[in-house]
Motif scaffolding. Structure first.
Motif, PDB file in Angstrom:
ATOM      1  N   LEU A 246       2.307  18.224  -2.793  1.00 60.94           N
ATOM      2  CA  LEU A 246       2.067  16.848  -3.198  1.00 60.94           C
ATOM      3  C   LEU A 246       2.575  15.872  -2.141  1.00 60.94           C
ATOM      4  O   LEU A 246       1.932  14.851  -1.863  1.00 60.94           O
ATOM      5  N   CYS A 247       3.732  16.191  -1.550  1.00 59.68           N
ATOM      6  CA  CYS A 247       4.250  15.341  -0.466  1.00 59.68           C
ATOM      7  C   CYS A 247       3.292  15.349   0.724  1.00 59.68           C
ATOM      8  O   CYS A 247       3.052  14.305   1.350  1.00 59.68           O
ATOM      9  N   ALA A 248       2.746  16.530   1.044  1.00 62.42           N
ATOM     10  CA  ALA A 248       1.827  16.620   2.181  1.00 62.42           C
ATOM     11  C   ALA A 248       0.553  15.817   1.929  1.00 62.42           C
ATOM     12  O   ALA A 248       0.062  15.102   2.814  1.00 62.42           O
ATOM     13  N   VAL A 249       0.013  15.913   0.722  1.00 57.09           N
ATOM     14  CA  VAL A 249      -1.189  15.136   0.395  1.00 57.09           C
ATOM     15  C   VAL A 249      -0.880  13.649   0.441  1.00 57.09           C
ATOM     16  O   VAL A 249      -1.678  12.845   0.968  1.00 57.09           O
ATOM     17  N   THR A 250       0.276  13.254  -0.096  1.00 59.83           N
ATOM     18  CA  THR A 250       0.672  11.849  -0.036  1.00 59.83           C
ATOM     19  C   THR A 250       0.822  11.385   1.402  1.00 59.83           C
ATOM     20  O   THR A 250       0.406  10.271   1.759  1.00 59.83           O
ATOM     21  N   GLY A 251       1.407  12.222   2.248  1.00 62.04           N
ATOM     22  CA  GLY A 251       1.552  11.872   3.654  1.00 62.04           C
ATOM     23  C   GLY A 251       0.225  11.685   4.350  1.00 62.04           C
ATOM     24  O   GLY A 251       0.053  10.757   5.164  1.00 62.04           O
ATOM     25  N   VAL A 252      -0.748  12.555   4.048  1.00 67.33           N
ATOM     26  CA  VAL A 252      -2.076  12.422   4.655  1.00 67.33           C
ATOM     27  C   VAL A 252      -2.720  11.104   4.243  1.00 67.33           C
ATOM     28  O   VAL A 252      -3.312  10.390   5.064  1.00 67.33           O
ATOM     29  N   VAL A 253      -2.616  10.760   2.961  1.00 68.50           N
ATOM     30  CA  VAL A 253      -3.207   9.502   2.481  1.00 68.50           C
ATOM     31  C   VAL A 253      -2.527   8.306   3.138  1.00 68.50           C
ATOM     32  O   VAL A 253      -3.183   7.353   3.585  1.00 68.50           O
ATOM     33  N   LEU A 254      -1.191   8.354   3.214  1.00 67.19           N
ATOM     34  CA  LEU A 254      -0.443   7.237   3.809  1.00 67.19           C
ATOM     35  C   LEU A 254      -0.839   7.007   5.264  1.00 67.19           C
ATOM     36  O   LEU A 254      -1.172   5.883   5.659  1.00 67.19           O
ATOM     37  N   VAL A 255      -0.797   8.051   6.058  1.00 71.01           N
ATOM     38  CA  VAL A 255      -1.051   7.873   7.490  1.00 71.01           C
ATOM     39  C   VAL A 255      -2.527   7.606   7.757  1.00 71.01           C
ATOM     40  O   VAL A 255      -2.870   6.883   8.705  1.00 71.01           O
ATOM     41  N   SER A 256      -3.413   8.144   6.937  1.00 67.16           N
ATOM     42  CA  SER A 256      -4.846   7.890   7.138  1.00 67.16           C
ATOM     43  C   SER A 256      -5.173   6.419   6.912  1.00 67.16           C
ATOM     44  O   SER A 256      -5.894   5.798   7.705  1.00 67.16           O
ATOM     45  N   ILE A 257      -4.639   5.845   5.827  1.00 66.44           N
ATOM     46  CA  ILE A 257      -4.878   4.425   5.566  1.00 66.44           C
ATOM     47  C   ILE A 257      -4.245   3.566   6.650  1.00 66.44           C
ATOM     48  O   ILE A 257      -4.824   2.563   7.088  1.00 66.44           O
ATOM     49  N   ARG A 258      -3.058   3.977   7.113  1.00 66.21           N
ATOM     50  CA  ARG A 258      -2.402   3.209   8.175  1.00 66.21           C
ATOM     51  C   ARG A 258      -3.222   3.223   9.462  1.00 66.21           C
ATOM     52  O   ARG A 258      -3.359   2.205  10.146  1.00 66.21           O
ATOM     53  N   LEU A 259      -3.787   4.361   9.785  1.00 67.28           N
ATOM     54  CA  LEU A 259      -4.598   4.443  11.002  1.00 67.28           C
ATOM     55  C   LEU A 259      -5.908   3.687  10.855  1.00 67.28           C
ATOM     56  O   LEU A 259      -6.385   3.055  11.808  1.00 67.28           O
ATOM     57  N   LEU A 260      -6.500   3.745   9.665  1.00 68.93           N
ATOM     58  CA  LEU A 260      -7.784   3.070   9.465  1.00 68.93           C
ATOM     59  C   LEU A 260      -7.644   1.548   9.470  1.00 68.93           C
ATOM     60  O   LEU A 260      -8.644   0.842   9.612  1.00 68.93           O
ATOM     61  N   LYS A 261      -6.419   1.049   9.320  1.00 65.47           N
ATOM     62  CA  LYS A 261      -6.207  -0.402   9.387  1.00 65.47           C
ATOM     63  C   LYS A 261      -6.241  -0.919  10.824  1.00 65.47           C
ATOM     64  O   LYS A 261      -6.302  -2.126  11.038  1.00 65.47           O
ATOM     65  N   ALA A 262      -6.188   0.002  11.799  1.00 70.27           N
ATOM     66  CA  ALA A 262      -6.200  -0.428  13.202  1.00 70.27           C
ATOM     67  C   ALA A 262      -7.548  -1.053  13.552  1.00 70.27           C
ATOM     68  O   ALA A 262      -8.607  -0.564  13.129  1.00 70.27           O
ATOM     69  N   PRO A 263      -7.574  -2.151  14.309  1.00 71.15           N
ATOM     70  CA  PRO A 263      -8.849  -2.817  14.647  1.00 71.15           C
ATOM     71  C   PRO A 263      -9.815  -1.923  15.386  1.00 71.15           C
ATOM     72  O   PRO A 263     -11.026  -2.011  15.188  1.00 71.15           O
ATOM     73  N   ARG A 264      -9.307  -1.019  16.212  1.00 72.48           N
ATOM     74  CA  ARG A 264     -10.195  -0.183  17.001  1.00 72.48           C
ATOM     75  C   ARG A 264     -10.933   0.866  16.169  1.00 72.48           C
ATOM     76  O   ARG A 264     -11.882   1.472  16.644  1.00 72.48           O
ATOM     77  N   LEU A 265     -10.468   1.091  14.931  1.00 72.04           N
ATOM     78  CA  LEU A 265     -11.110   2.070  14.050  1.00 72.04           C
ATOM     79  C   LEU A 265     -11.924   1.389  12.959  1.00 72.04           C
ATOM     80  O   LEU A 265     -12.175   1.982  11.909  1.00 72.04           O
ATOM     81  N   GLN A 266     -12.363   0.181  13.205  1.00 74.35           N
ATOM     82  CA  GLN A 266     -13.103  -0.554  12.186  1.00 74.35           C
ATOM     83  C   GLN A 266     -14.432   0.113  11.867  1.00 74.35           C
ATOM     84  O   GLN A 266     -14.839   0.195  10.704  1.00 74.35           O
ATOM     85  N   ILE A 267     -15.128   0.610  12.889  1.00 76.34           N
ATOM     86  CA  ILE A 267     -16.425   1.259  12.666  1.00 76.34           C
ATOM     87  C   ILE A 267     -16.244   2.523  11.835  1.00 76.34           C
ATOM     88  O   ILE A 267     -17.015   2.792  10.898  1.00 76.34           O
TER      89      ILE A 267
ATOM     90  N   ILE B 127       0.831  -1.220   0.000  1.00 75.76           N
ATOM     91  CA  ILE B 127       0.000   0.000   0.000  1.00 75.76           C
ATOM     92  C   ILE B 127       0.858   1.259   0.000  1.00 75.76           C
ATOM     93  O   ILE B 127       0.667   2.145  -0.856  1.00 75.76           O
ATOM     94  N   PRO B 128       1.819   1.412   0.918  1.00 76.38           N
ATOM     95  CA  PRO B 128       2.610   2.647   0.878  1.00 76.38           C
ATOM     96  C   PRO B 128       3.438   2.787  -0.389  1.00 76.38           C
ATOM     97  O   PRO B 128       3.570   3.896  -0.920  1.00 76.38           O
ATOM     98  N   VAL B 129       3.987   1.680  -0.874  1.00 80.23           N
ATOM     99  CA  VAL B 129       4.778   1.766  -2.103  1.00 80.23           C
ATOM    100  C   VAL B 129       3.886   2.156  -3.288  1.00 80.23           C
ATOM    101  O   VAL B 129       4.291   2.949  -4.149  1.00 80.23           O
ATOM    102  N   ALA B 130       2.672   1.622  -3.338  1.00 75.50           N
ATOM    103  CA  ALA B 130       1.748   1.988  -4.413  1.00 75.50           C
ATOM    104  C   ALA B 130       1.398   3.468  -4.353  1.00 75.50           C
ATOM    105  O   ALA B 130       1.329   4.160  -5.387  1.00 75.50           O
ATOM    106  N   ILE B 131       1.182   3.996  -3.150  1.00 72.58           N
ATOM    107  CA  ILE B 131       0.836   5.409  -3.000  1.00 72.58           C
ATOM    108  C   ILE B 131       2.018   6.295  -3.380  1.00 72.58           C
ATOM    109  O   ILE B 131       1.867   7.287  -4.116  1.00 72.58           O
ATOM    110  N   VAL B 132       3.209   5.945  -2.890  1.00 69.77           N
ATOM    111  CA  VAL B 132       4.395   6.733  -3.239  1.00 69.77           C
ATOM    112  C   VAL B 132       4.705   6.608  -4.719  1.00 69.77           C
ATOM    113  O   VAL B 132       5.197   7.553  -5.343  1.00 69.77           O
ATOM    114  N   THR B 133       4.406   5.469  -5.325  1.00 72.08           N
ATOM    115  CA  THR B 133       4.606   5.309  -6.763  1.00 72.08           C
ATOM    116  C   THR B 133       3.738   6.286  -7.548  1.00 72.08           C
ATOM    117  O   THR B 133       4.169   6.831  -8.573  1.00 72.08           O
ATOM    118  N   CYS B 134       2.512   6.511  -7.088  1.00 68.79           N
ATOM    119  CA  CYS B 134       1.653   7.523  -7.731  1.00 68.79           C
ATOM    120  C   CYS B 134       2.306   8.895  -7.667  1.00 68.79           C
ATOM    121  O   CYS B 134       2.261   9.672  -8.643  1.00 68.79           O
TER     122      CYS B 134
END
Length: 845
Positions: A328-349, A47-54
């Motif tokens: 562009l780096c800032a937008v990429t960073g937001v996408v990266l960390v948002s997806i990483r946080l949403l993968k946490a079990p406690r944020l499933q809802i 996932i992060p490599v795909a996002i950074v590749t974009c």
């Protein structure tokens, strides 16, 4: 697959063949498990490599982004005695900011790495196969991202083997040394590589070679382990390869970046920067991998997310302060960390709620996209035939003659200018060409211009030229024409078009417009068109000389279109062309009320900045806008069409003028018709056609865009057909003009790079330079050849390398700089020279 024990055969006991079969199965089992761990290590960073590749695709593929990226390396080639008015130069501060934000993206991506624990002795646990894959991918994306400005430099060959071998070997050695050697060994290795790059940049030869040879030799004398000779031999060989490739890469970078250190310590400082830049990605990832990764990283993720959001908030408050690449780096960073946080079990809802909300929003948006039948509204009657348009062209023409001391029976040359579209490259080409010939003729060329028709970027070029003439900038005498001081008008245009217009517009798009656009309900409109128009005005303020009177807030960009007619013939007639998004017809802003059959006439009380912005509304760059037309277009009314218009005008959706005619010649044909009605002839009328397509007349292979049975070709073919149709419209109008005027009275100023391409073509040397397989060899050769042309990008910022070609074309179009003797010029230039010299207009601007 279960591993089989070595034992007796079921039928015949322990035989050699049975043991061999079992050993083979065990080997397959081990290989299967090994590659399984490898795939697992690759998938954890997918996932992060795909996002950074974009992000990397955005940096390496679009020509505008490539120009912005390579502008960061222009500081290495800039001379201290050359002013920064030759394209956009990235400053030292922008380079530091790029290091910071690009490295922050890599740090954010490292949050996806598998957690590792620290043992009781404080050492990191042993690295397994899956860790090597993920960490290797991190090394690769870090180098491709942080070193992108160096890789896309106009003179750097991205296929040069020494460059890639240097950073790959350096990454492997630092990764190994950080785990098997003392930390001081790693620091000494980085210091040696940095020293080699800096010394080579200072054109030293002996010292870098000695350092490159001493590093592996020192290892052989101090670190060679006789018990693990094979391992030591690998390390020794790796050191030799890395030092040699770094030495070759440093020599190559020094020669291609054209670094000079003969003008003082300013350039020595840049040598230190280049050395640090080269080793920074490897050092950064090595440091990140040394950090312990224990337990949940949700808290760190929220801290990183807060950092990126604050960065975007700063860009929202001041769109010009955050460079486009950093945004562009800032937008990429937001996408990266948002997806990483949403993968946490406690944020499933929360994750499921966002997905459901996005799905409902898309359905709602698509449902409201197309017009629907309004049962409460009476259907409109068929649109009646358009009434005859009124015209004040004859009054303007007679006043124009009177100011110049001419009569209808005895007048000097009449120039009509058509500036085609093409973003900032078209604007710079038109504005700088008009200013250059004004400098060569002491302003008499502009005095003989009756009308200017501009489209998109060409409209900006026409307005910037008129803005300069409106300020009455004086030319102090006539000196050597090849000196820089001989082009005061051209220098003003150079400084204006050396500005970065992409940054404010891109920040507005990424931070303001896109978040609003994805909302399921309408909560506001796009702002990047107003931001771009404001950036033009601010850049024009900064471009003036100190000797010029202070610029007034009521300057030309802030004046209305119709106000140009009030200067009693001093200004030519200005026509800014756009396209009606309702019916695809031409829509024009004109400073003089004239007949434009089949075109919408837009409210001339609009500001010039607004008119140019309406003409330059290309897809994704600027949204479809709203203007006021002089007739009711009977368009379906919706929430997005709420613009209030003066009495007698009605809202009309407008788009880029290039959709209908990208040359501006359609309006020139209408002006020729007006002249024909007023004068009865077209004697002494000249039409200047300014074309700004650098790839025109280049020998291009069309590829498979029109092949049947290819999915991508069939999807993209309509866009190519529309572009070809637009070019066909321009060719038709040019043919109509040439049928009405003598061939010598139609002068074309193009920006074609066909002659440069012919001069740079080296078909006999390609095989020796690229001994690759045929396909890759051909692609590499084409990429290097195209890169060597430095074609100006289609966008709103020009880097120095692409700017130089436009500047050269602007100074050489007319040929008037060669001599003051009109008989020694080429046919077109000599005719212009004689007509200007014989005219009654002797006033100087």
């Amino acid at each position: 697959m279960k591993k089989l024990p070595v034992g007796r055969s079921i039928l015949s006991g322990p035989t050699a063949s049975a043991r061999m079969r079992i050993d083979l199965l065990n080997l397959i089992h081990d290989v299967w498990r090994y590659w399984g761990r490898m795939l697992h290590g690759a998938t954890q960073l997918f996932i992060p490599v795909a996002i950074v590749t974009c992000l990397l695709i955005l940096l390496y593929v679009p020509e505008q982004m490539v120009a912005l990226t390579r502008s960061l390396t222009a500081i290495f080639s800039q001379r201290g005695d050359v002013p920064s008015n030759s394209g956009f130069y990235g400053s030292d501060g922008l380079v530091y900011a790029w290091w910071f934000f690009s490295s922050a993206v890599i740090l954010t991506a490292s949050l996806y790495l598998k957690p590792r624990v620290v043992n009781g002795a404080g050492a990191v646990s042993q690295v397994r196969g899956e860790d090597w894959i993920g960490e290797g991918m991190l090394y690769v994306v870090a180098h491709l991202l942080i070193l992108a400005p160096l890789f896309v430099h106009g003179s750097v060959d991205q296929w040069q083997w020494s460059i890639h071998l240097s950073w790959v070997g350096m990454s492997v050695l630092l990764a190994v040394a950080s785990r098997t050697q003392h930390p001081m060994t790693t620091l000494l290795l980085m210091a040696a590589i940095w020293t080699i790059v800096v010394l080579v940049a200072h054109e030293y030869v002996v010292l870098p070679v000695l350092i490159a040879a001493s590093v592996p030799l020192t290892f052989a004398l101090t670190q060679w382990d006789k018990t693990t000779r094979i391992k030591s031999f690998y390390h020794f060989s790796g050191l030799i390869i890395v030092m040699l490739s770094t030495l070759i890469a440093s020599i190559y970078l020094h020669s291609t970046l054209d670094i000079s250190f003969h003008d003082g310590p300013f350039f020595d400082y840049h040598a230190l920067m280049l050395g640090f830049w080269w080793i920074f990605p490897s050092a950064l990832v090595t440091w990140l991998l040394k950090l312990p990764r224990e337990g949940s990283r949700v808290r760190i993720g929220f801290i990183v997310l807060a950092f990126w959001l604050v960065t975007l908030a700063v860009g929202k408050l001041n769109p010009s302060c955050l460079f486009t690449l950093n945004t562009l780096c800032a937008v990429t960073g937001v996408v990266l960390v948002s997806i990483r946080l949403l993968k946490a079990p406690r944020l499933q809802i929360l994750r499921r709620s966002l997905f459901l909300g996005a799905l409902i929003g898309c359905i709602f948006a698509f449902g409201n996209l197309a017009p629907v039948l309004d049962s409460n509204r009476v259907p409109d009657d068929p649109m009646p035939a358009a009434p005859e348009q009124s015209s004040r062209f004859q009054e303007f023409y007679r006043l124009w003659l009177k100011v110049r001391g001419d009569t209808e029976e005895d007048s000097g040359p009449i120039f009509l200018l058509a500036a085609s579209g093409g973003g900032l490259r078209a604007a710079a080409h038109a504005g700088m060409s008009f200013a250059a010939i004004d400098d060569m003729t002491n302003g008499k060329f502009g005095d003989r211009v009756l009308a200017v028709s501009g489209v998109s970027g060409g409209a900006l070029g026409a307005v910037s030229w008129l803005a300069q003439r409106s300020e009455g900038q004086a030319v102090a005498g006539t000196s050597q024409r090849d000196a820089q001081s001989d082009y005061p008008r051209l220098n003003r245009q150079r400084r204006f078009y050396s500005s970065d217009f992409v940054t404010p517009m891109a920040n507005s798009l990424l931070i303001h417009d896109i978040p609003l656009a994805i909302m399921p309900i309408i909560v506001g409109g796009s702002s990047r068109d107003q931001v771009l128009a404001g950036a033009w005005n601010d850049a024009w303020n900064r471009s003036e000389f100190k000797t010029i009177p202070p610029y007034s807030d009521k300057g030309l960009f802030q004046r209305s279109v119709k106000s140009l007619e009030q200067d009693r013939g001093s200004f030519p007639m200005l026509v800014i062309n756009t396209t009606s998004a309702h019916d695809g017809a031409r829509a024009v802003y004109s400073s003089v009320e004239a007949r434009f059959p089949g075109a919408w006439r837009l409210d001339p009380s609009a500001k010039l900045a607004k008119a140019v912005s309406d003409s330059a509304r290309f897809a994704f760059v600027s949204p479809v806008g709203q203007a006021c037309a002089d007739a009711d277009p009977h368009t379906p009314q919706g929430d997005g069409q709420s613009k209030s218009c003066p009495s007698g005008y009605f809202p009309l959706a407008v788009a880029d003028g290039g959709y209908q005619d990208n040359s501006g010649l359609d309006s020139i044909v209408d002006i020729l018709d007006e002249l024909q009605r007023v004068r009865g002839n077209l004697k002494n009328v000249f039409v200047f056609i300014v074309k700004s397509n650098p790839s025109e007349n280049l020998a291009l292979r069309k590829g498979t865009i029109f092949d049947n049975g290819r999915l991508i070709a069939e999807l993209l073919a309509p866009g190519y057909v529309l572009d070809a149709a637009r070019s066909g419209h321009s060719a038709t109008f040019e043919k109509l003009i040439r049928e009405r005027l003598p061939n010598s009275h139609v002068i074309t100023w193009d920006m074609s790079y066909a002659y440069l391409a012919k001069a740079l073509a080296r078909p006999q040397q390609l095989d020796a330079e690229y001994p690759w397989p045929a396909y890759f060899h051909k692609r590499a050769a084409e990429a290097v050849f195209l890169k060597s042309l430095n074609l100006p990008p289609l966008g709103w910022t020009l880097d120095p390398r692409s700017f130089d070609g436009i500047d050269f074309a602007a100074r050489t179009h007319s040929g008037l700089e060669i001599t003051t003797d009109c008989t020694k010029l080429k046919s077109g230039a000599s005719l212009i020279c004689r007509e200007i010299s014989n005219s009654n207009s002797l006033s100087r601007k």
